[in-house]
Motif scaffolding. Structure first.
Motif, PDB file in Angstrom:
ATOM      1  N   GLU A   1      17.371   1.528   4.173  1.00 21.07           N
ATOM      2  CA  GLU A   1      17.786   1.091   6.121  1.00 21.07           C
ATOM      3  C   GLU A   1      16.084   1.037   6.084  1.00 21.07           C
ATOM      4  O   GLU A   1      16.216   0.106   6.258  1.00 21.07           O
ATOM      5  N   TYR A   2      15.699   1.912   5.237  1.00 24.80           N
ATOM      6  CA  TYR A   2      13.985   2.119   5.394  1.00 24.80           C
ATOM      7  C   TYR A   2      13.731   1.012   4.321  1.00 24.80           C
ATOM      8  O   TYR A   2      12.276   0.388   4.599  1.00 24.80           O
TER       9      TYR A   2
ATOM     10  N   ARG B   1      11.076  -6.859   6.400  1.00 24.96           N
ATOM     11  CA  ARG B   1      11.495  -6.998   7.195  1.00 24.96           C
ATOM     12  C   ARG B   1       9.629  -6.932   8.108  1.00 24.96           C
ATOM     13  O   ARG B   1       9.246  -8.254   8.158  1.00 24.96           O
ATOM     14  N   LEU B   2       9.159  -6.028   8.080  1.00 22.13           N
ATOM     15  CA  LEU B   2       7.633  -5.981   7.955  1.00 22.13           C
ATOM     16  C   LEU B   2       7.016  -6.726   7.730  1.00 22.13           C
ATOM     17  O   LEU B   2       6.102  -7.533   8.400  1.00 22.13           O
ATOM     18  N   HIS B   3       7.168  -6.928   6.175  1.00 20.12           N
ATOM     19  CA  HIS B   3       6.253  -7.314   5.349  1.00 20.12           C
ATOM     20  C   HIS B   3       6.903  -9.357   5.355  1.00 20.12           C
ATOM     21  O   HIS B   3       6.371 -10.067   4.480  1.00 20.12           O
TER      22      HIS B   3
ATOM     23  N   PRO C   1      -0.158   5.050   1.137  1.00 21.61           N
ATOM     24  CA  PRO C   1      -0.916   5.904   1.426  1.00 21.61           C
ATOM     25  C   PRO C   1      -0.569   7.216  -0.061  1.00 21.61           C
ATOM     26  O   PRO C   1       0.252   7.157  -0.411  1.00 21.61           O
TER      27      PRO C   1
ATOM     28  N   GLN D   1       8.379   0.224  -0.861  1.00 16.61           N
ATOM     29  CA  GLN D   1       8.027  -0.149  -0.331  1.00 16.61           C
ATOM     30  C   GLN D   1       6.783  -0.906  -0.319  1.00 16.61           C
ATOM     31  O   GLN D   1       6.542  -1.598   0.588  1.00 16.61           O
TER      32      GLN D   1
ATOM     33  N   TYR E   1       0.521  -1.455   0.239  1.00 20.25           N
ATOM     34  CA  TYR E   1      -0.020   0.465  -0.052  1.00 20.25           C
ATOM     35  C   TYR E   1       0.881   1.514  -0.696  1.00 20.25           C
ATOM     36  O   TYR E   1       1.833   1.658   1.350  1.00 20.25           O
TER      37      TYR E   1
ATOM     38  N   PRO F   1       4.450   7.155   2.628  1.00 20.99           N
ATOM     39  CA  PRO F   1       4.372   6.840   4.289  1.00 20.99           C
ATOM     40  C   PRO F   1       6.218   6.747   4.878  1.00 20.99           C
ATOM     41  O   PRO F   1       6.825   5.154   4.969  1.00 20.99           O
ATOM     42  N   VAL F   2       7.536   7.629   4.667  1.00 20.61           N
ATOM     43  CA  VAL F   2       9.033   7.586   5.055  1.00 20.61           C
ATOM     44  C   VAL F   2       9.113   8.571   6.536  1.00 20.61           C
ATOM     45  O   VAL F   2       8.899   8.808   6.259  1.00 20.61           O
TER      46      VAL F   2
ATOM     47  N   LEU G   1      14.012  -2.193   6.524  1.00 18.08           N
ATOM     48  CA  LEU G   1      13.178  -2.124   6.888  1.00 18.08           C
ATOM     49  C   LEU G   1      11.082  -2.576   7.018  1.00 18.08           C
ATOM     50  O   LEU G   1      10.604  -3.625   7.219  1.00 18.08           O
ATOM     51  N   ALA G   2      11.025  -2.082   5.338  1.00 18.62           N
ATOM     52  CA  ALA G   2      10.316  -2.632   4.891  1.00 18.62           C
ATOM     53  C   ALA G   2       9.431  -4.127   4.525  1.00 18.62           C
ATOM     54  O   ALA G   2       8.855  -4.870   4.961  1.00 18.62           O
TER      55      ALA G   2
END
Lengths: 311, 247
Positions: free
Chosen positions: A100-101, A107-109, A87, A152, A85, A91-92, A104-105
């Protein structure tokens, strides 16, 4: 777009109320694998609200969402794992680097830890930010931040990609690049994107749903939209033009307006095609017709037409 | 997932100067107090040696660090927790977390864990300072550990309350001021009553912490801090969940 292809997202009867204000009313979307659906509508039509409900950012007042057959309300985590998604505002985290960002994305996904760096590289390449990977996101331009936002959303190869106004804030070249990217994504995944630009929908989408005041007023394949737009409006240029009143009385079934000196926009109000009448009248009154083109209805006209129908 | 969030939070914290400034400030003030009280101990040493049951090195030189430490936490934790949720909302990055396959519980606990790690770091620095006196003397390690536990529990309660307050607003500064007000209120609430049996003493953080400073780790006190922590973490999770419904 055959029905044999897998249904990746099915939203039915989504309604969202804010007090007495209804932001979305009975919106249903079906999305098949390999399809790009455009949500078109003026500002405040309920596009973002609908997308927030599909992605679980907002609970619908009524209706339900299924992602690849998984109910978003019953099993939110499994369903969300299949969505990417973007938005309206990317959403950074401005204090992180692009690398890095995106790590993170990933890993979270739920990207497997061995494949994280591979996924990051691939996503960076696809949106064209590889040369910016070591930069802090806060120091990037709006266009690049938007690309990182798209990265992301696609990093975990989701079944359904939801992009809220993905080309806003980009320059014309970047817009073309991003449209290409979305078309590519549409081959393997299924995409929903929202926009208020009609040309954008025609350029990349297979199907279009037009929202107005929270309700779907048009839902058809893109060819249906073209048909709807074409043949309604004609642009005519005269060397010795009549004045507007004269033209209007000569063409009673139309609505005429002046585009520029000698050039008129003639909109048919009945289903009858006014072209032959225009040619005949021009000869009769010697207006010296030199240009006659079937102008496509503008986005405003489409909205006006559709909302007239729906109300 | 919780650790991914915590890791991200710590990274964000230390990429801004704020965390470093807070660490330096806390360390600087505590070091100043430590040297002052250590000096006092050295001057009074001869006299103390002659007095039976006199206070030892730990009571005189180390415990004052924790007395100041609690005030420093009270002031600095609002600065660290203020942005945890409110800034995510303000920068619209909350959608990034919510649309990822993680639960609200994981988000909140992850952020709390980052704060707990930061607190642990502060305590580690204080402990190092305290242990440095072992080079020339012996310390009452039980008393030191009780103080460390007390300060840690106090810190995580502050952190949980701070996170909840950060959920309530989109302005980090509002969250900081509100947190500070609540902490101060909980801190001095016992002053409102002269009666030692009053309920105000039961909820007062100051009273709760006194036990730890005297080397007494009471179950009731530990439970009090843990209950406060859990209560506000649960409230935070509920709050974020309800925002999705209400928005």
């Amino acid at each position: 777009m055959t029905s044999s292809q897998a249904l990746t997202l099915s939203a039915s009867g989504l309604t969202r109320k804010y007090g007495n204000n209804i932001a979305a009313k009975n919106v249903s979307i079906d999305l098949y694998k390999g399809q790009i659906v455009g949500l078109l509508g003026p500002n405040g039509a309920g596009k973002s609200t609908t997308m927030k409900m599909i992605t679980g950012n907002l609970a619908p007042s009524e209706g339900g969402v299924q992602i690849c057959g998984i109910d978003l309300i019953e099993k939110p985590l499994d369903a969300k794992a299949k969505i990417g998604y973007l938005p309206e505002i990317p959403p950074v985290y401005k204090e992180l680097r692009v690398d890095e960002y995106l790590t993170l994305a990933a890993r979270l996904h739920r990207v497997a830890s061995k494949k994280v760096s591979e996924a990051v590289n691939k996503a960076e390449e696809r949106v064209g930010v590889t040369h910016m990977r070591r930069r802090l996101i806060g120091s990037l331009s709006k266009g690049y931040q938007q690309r990182v936002g798209i990265a992301q959303a696609i990093i975990h190869e989701p079944e359904v990609i939801i992009l809220d106004e993905p080309t806003v804030g980009l320059d014309p070249n970047q817009i073309l690049e991003i449209r290409d990217l979305i078309r590519q994504l549409g081959n393997e995944h299924s995409v929903i994107l929202s926009t208020h630009i009609l040309q954008e929908v025609e350029a990349i989408c297979d199907r279009v749903q037009i929202l107005h005041h929270g309700s779907v007023v048009f839902n058809d394949a893109i060819s249906g939209l073209r048909q709807f737009r074409a043949g309604k409006t004609i642009q005519a240029g005269f060397r010795t033009p009549p004045d507007l009143v004269e033209l209007q009385t000569a063409l009673p079934d139309t609505v005429c307006s002046i585009v520029r000196n000698g050039v008129f926009r003639i909109q048919a109000s009945s289903s009858e095609d006014p072209t032959s009448t225009i040619v005949r009248k021009s000869v009769e009154c010697s207006w010296n017709l030199y240009e006659l083109s079937g102008a496509q209805a503008s986005v405003e006209e489409v909205f006006a037409e559709l909302t007239k129908q729906s109300s | 997932m919780i650790f991914t969030i915590a890791h991200k939070e710590l990274k964000s914290m230390f990429s801004s100067p704020l965390a470093w400034v807070v660490l330096a400030f806390v360390q600087g003030v505590i070091a100043y107090v430590f040297i002052g009280s250590l000096n006092g101990f050295l001057i009074a040493q001869a006299q103390l040696a002659r007095t039976p049951n006199a206070a030892g090195l730990t009571e005189i030189a180390i415990v004052p660090m924790f007395g100041v430490g609690q005030m420093l936490l009270l002031m600095s934790i609002p600065l660290l927790t203020m942005r945890l949720i409110s800034e995510e909302k303000r920068n619209q990055t909350m959608a990034f977390l919510i649309s990822a396959p993680i639960s609200m519980t994981q988000i909140i606990v992850g952020k709390f864990l980052a704060m707990a790690t930061f607190l642990f770091l502060i305590l580690l620095l204080i402990a190092c300072m305290a242990l440095s006196v072992t080079a020339g003397g012996t310390i009452d390690s039980g008393l030191l550990i009780a103080n460390l536990i007390g300060l840690f529990l106090l810190g995580i309660s502050f952190a949980a309350i701070g996170i909840y307050i950060s959920c309530l607003t989109t302005h980090p500064v509002v969250a900081a001021i509100l947190s500070l007000a609540v902490f101060l209120g909980l801190w001095i609430i016992n002053l409102a009553s002269s009666n030692p049996e009053s309920w105000l003493n039961v909820v007062s953080l100051l009273k709760r912490f006194e036990g730890f400073m005297n080397g007494f780790v009471g179950i009731a006190d530990v439970a009090y801090f843990l209950v406060i922590t859990c209560f506000f973490l649960v409230l935070s999770i509920r709050r974020l969940d309800s925002e999705r419904l209400r928005a």
